[in-house]
Design an enzyme around this catalytic site. Structure first.
Site, PDB file in Angstrom:
ATOM      1  N   HIS A   1      -2.467   3.909  -9.635  1.00 25.59           N
ATOM      2  CA  HIS A   1      -1.017   3.852  -9.819  1.00 25.59           C
ATOM      3  C   HIS A   1      -0.507   2.409  -9.771  1.00 25.59           C
ATOM      4  O   HIS A   1      -1.253   1.469  -9.478  1.00 25.59           O
ATOM      5  CB  HIS A   1      -0.309   4.706  -8.748  1.00 25.59           C
ATOM      6  CG  HIS A   1      -0.542   4.262  -7.341  1.00 25.59           C
ATOM      7  ND1 HIS A   1       0.099   3.178  -6.764  1.00 25.59           N
ATOM      8  CD2 HIS A   1      -1.368   4.755  -6.365  1.00 25.59           C
ATOM      9  CE1 HIS A   1      -0.301   3.034  -5.513  1.00 25.59           C
ATOM     10  NE2 HIS A   1      -1.202   3.973  -5.235  1.00 25.59           N
TER      11      HIS A   1
ATOM     12  N   CYS B   1      -6.056   4.959  -2.520  1.00 18.03           N
ATOM     13  CA  CYS B   1      -5.625   4.899  -3.911  1.00 18.03           C
ATOM     14  C   CYS B   1      -5.915   3.522  -4.495  1.00 18.03           C
ATOM     15  O   CYS B   1      -6.067   2.538  -3.775  1.00 18.03           O
ATOM     16  CB  CYS B   1      -4.133   5.208  -4.032  1.00 18.03           C
ATOM     17  SG  CYS B   1      -3.733   6.953  -3.756  1.00 18.03           S
TER      18      CYS B   1
END
Length: 238
Positions: free
Chosen positions: A184, A200
């Protein structure tokens, strides 16, 4: 003896004289103060002087200016973390994403021994992981719902946050399999090149938008472990 004809003649003369005197008096008053026949009409204002005619000028369009980048106020990115095409030897097919966790790079395989390399932020100590996943979902300006595991560690976090420039997931997100992990964007571009996340993979908003436009649903994602520290293969080609 009373003469009727003489009286009539005298009466006419008196009447004519009275009418004449009244007319003279009226004319004098009218001359002194003329009567407004149409009192409800106001005089028109004086007309402005005509403006000079300007010579014809061809229309000039205002040059288009692109919207400012979300990262325009960020710190200067080190050259090695800027998006660039590099030599990269791999057997993975074009379109594959390879996460070089120890070197904090993401490679998007182009084929013919080349890849597009991005600088990334990865999991902090104790939160790195490795394995093979696939992109199962893509989202623009995604909402953020911290998983229960993260809430347990950081109870002050919001339970849900709508997508937008202030959202930690940034401008784009690509969800990996059935895991809680994503590739992301970020609203903290200064963290690129560091081990800071809960697992992440983060890129600048500019880079994640570029990667998002290239990646298809179902794309293979290979996450290398921290123990497999690779040296950079070759240099940038452009």
């Amino acid at each position: 003896m009373f003469n009727l004809d003489t009286f009539k003649t005298y009466s006419r003369a008196v009447a004519v004289g009275a009418v004449a005197i009244s007319a003279i008096a009226f004319a004098g008053e009218a001359k002194a103060a003329p009567v407004q026949l149409f009192p409800f009409f106001q005089p028109l204002p004086p007309m402005a002087a005509p403006q000079p005619i300007q010579p014809y000028q061809r229309y000039q369009a205002t040059p288009y200016q692109a919207a400012p980048s979300e990262d325009q106020d960020s710190v200067e990115m080190p050259a090695r973390f800027r998006r660039q095409t590099v030599s990269y030897a791999t057997r993975e097919a074009p379109g594959t994403i390879i996460i070089d966790t120890p070197n904090t790079y993401l490679y998007y395989v182009l084929g013919n021994g080349q890849a597009l390399r991005y600088g990334i932020g990865v999991g902090r100590d104790g939160f790195t992981w490795s394995g093979i996943q696939s992109v199962t979902k893509k989202a623009e300006w995604p909402d953020w719902t911290p998983p229960p595991e993260m809430i347990a560690r950081q109870p002050y976090l919001p339970r849900h946050m709508a997508g937008g420039p202030g959202n930690p997931l940034g401008a784009r997100a690509m969800y990996l399999g059935g895991t809680i992990y994503r590739i992301h964007g970020t609203n903290a571009p200064e963290t690129i090149g560091k081990h800071v996340s809960s697992g992440c993979i983060r890129l600048t908003n500019e880079d994640v938008t570029d990667l998002y436009s290239r990646v298809s649903i179902g794309a293979k994602v290979v996450v290398l472990p921290m123990t497999e520290r690779r040296a950079e293969l070759g240099g940038a080609t452009r």
